[in-house]
Structure formats: structure tokens, C-alpha cells
Enzyme design. Sequence first.
Site, PDB file in Angstrom:
ATOM      1  N   ASN A  30       0.926  -1.213   0.039  1.00 48.29           N
ATOM      2  CA  ASN A  30       0.004   0.254  -0.074  1.00 48.29           C
ATOM      3  C   ASN A  30       0.910   1.228  -0.261  1.00 48.29           C
ATOM      4  O   ASN A  30       2.202   1.273   0.356  1.00 48.29           O
ATOM      5  CB  ASN A  30      -0.930   0.192   1.332  1.00 48.29           C
ATOM      6  CG  ASN A  30      -1.940  -0.878   1.371  1.00 48.29           C
ATOM      7  OD1 ASN A  30      -1.869  -1.865   0.606  1.00 48.29           O
ATOM      8  ND2 ASN A  30      -2.977  -0.704   2.038  1.00 48.29           N
ATOM      9  N   ARG A  31       0.315   2.371  -0.576  1.00 47.26           N
ATOM     10  CA  ARG A  31       1.062   3.730  -0.230  1.00 47.26           C
ATOM     11  C   ARG A  31       1.106   4.099   1.010  1.00 47.26           C
ATOM     12  O   ARG A  31       0.076   3.983   1.835  1.00 47.26           O
ATOM     13  CB  ARG A  31       0.293   4.592  -1.264  1.00 47.26           C
ATOM     14  CG  ARG A  31       0.479   4.571  -2.538  1.00 47.26           C
ATOM     15  CD  ARG A  31       0.020   5.653  -3.311  1.00 47.26           C
ATOM     16  NE  ARG A  31      -0.390   5.555  -4.678  1.00 47.26           N
ATOM     17  CZ  ARG A  31       0.478   5.370  -5.422  1.00 47.26           C
ATOM     18  NH1 ARG A  31       1.729   5.626  -5.478  1.00 47.26           N
ATOM     19  NH2 ARG A  31       0.335   5.062  -6.745  1.00 47.26           N
TER      20      ARG A  31
END
Length: 223
Positions: A30-31
Site C-alpha cells: 500500500n502507499r
Amino acid sequence: ADTALLKGRRILVTSGPTHEPIDPVRYIANRSSGKQGHAIAAAARAAGAEVILVSGPAEAADPRGVKVIHVETAQEMMAAVEESLPVDAAVFAAAVADWRVADAAGQKIKKGDGGAPPLTLVENPDILAAIARHRTLRPRLVVGFAAETQDVVAHARDKRLRKGCDWIVANDVSPETGIMGGDANTVHLVTAAGVEDWPSASKAEVARHLVARMAADLAGETR
Ligand code: C5P
């Protein structure tokens, strides 16, 4: 900072993304910069707590005076969190990958005649939900995060009940807000009592505000 606010308290924070290997050189993630989680760990330390930060591969630097446990994957993060219990309060700010690759390859997957390799994903453990429902070592105060791009508060209320945590810090991470990776944050605190809309502030200020609320809660003043 008021160094007496959390004196004698043990606080756990998760932060950053997790990386789930596809093969030795590739991963899914995920960012997450880790800025908000690391700021919370630093603020809890400044408030006098003993702080354990379980961090995935984040951009943010290790805060000083904090015990940092570096992990890569969700499963490693889960194990590090469990080993860090008991704590008085836990804040789950990490952006944990929901899935991992079922059979990560031991060697780099080669481009070849086979076309693109299929990836089978399996679900990762939900660390927040597991700790919030821990039979023997549930922290007194369990705080989750909800990063959403729409209906932020409605999703956060729902998430609070589903995960079994006490509070949810909800924020709108739509690209146009600039929150993701940025230094500012606009959050809503969802508790059993309702929803508080906090003013936009730096991630450091949001962290100090949250830590002050946590200290008051642990001291028995609010919930
Ligand atoms: O379900 P969702 O990922 O939106 O929930 C976000 C909250 O749950 C965050 O506090 C995050 O750190 C936590 N979480 C976790 N383990 C997971 C997924 C999310 O601790 N596998």
C-alpha cells in the site's frame, strides 16, 4: 511538551506500509510514508511514555528514544506486535497490505514464453482486529485508522464496530487532498460518544492532539 502526560505508560504504534514479496525483487504494497504513525510514536515519547514502534519499510526516520522494530510483511508485523504486549494503549497507523502472494517465488521470476505469471493472493491477518479482540492482553485503549476516499465518517463508524477498537482516526486520502505522503492531515475522531471533526493541522500536531486525548482517556477522564 508535557513530559508527565504519559509517564509510566507503555504505548505501541504500528506505522508504514508492509511489503509482501512476489519474488526476491518484487513486492506488492500500500502507499504509506509512515509520517503520521512515526509522528504519533514521537509525540507519545515526548509525553513521557515508553514507546514501541513496529514499522514496515517507511520513508520516515526512526524517532529518537523509541524502540523501533523493523518488519517487512504483515505476518512479521503481527508477530512483532504480539511480542510487544502487554501495553496500555496501541495505535494502529500502519497501511497493512490486505493480501500476500500465496507462494512467493524463491528466485526472480523470468520474463519468458509463459506470458505474465498469475498471482494467487491470500488474506493477511488483520492486526488491529486481532489485538482489539485479544482474550487476555487487549490494551485498555485500542486506536485504529481509516483511510478512505469517500464517505469517510460513515466508513469509520462501521470500521470501529467491525474491528472492535475504541477509537478510529479517519482521514480522507483522495489524491486531491495531498494528505498521502504530505505533511498535513485533516482527521475525524470517531469514538463511542460520536464524531469530532478536528481542524486541519500538521501530522505532528495531529499526533500531539491524539496523544493528549489518549493520556486523558488512560487517566480515566474521557472516552
Ligand atoms: O480495514 P482497513 O485496512 O481499512 O482498516 C484500517 C485499520 O486497520 C488501520 O488501523 C490499519 O492499521 C489496521 N489494519 C491492520 N491489519 C490489517 C489491515 C488493517 O492492523 N491487515
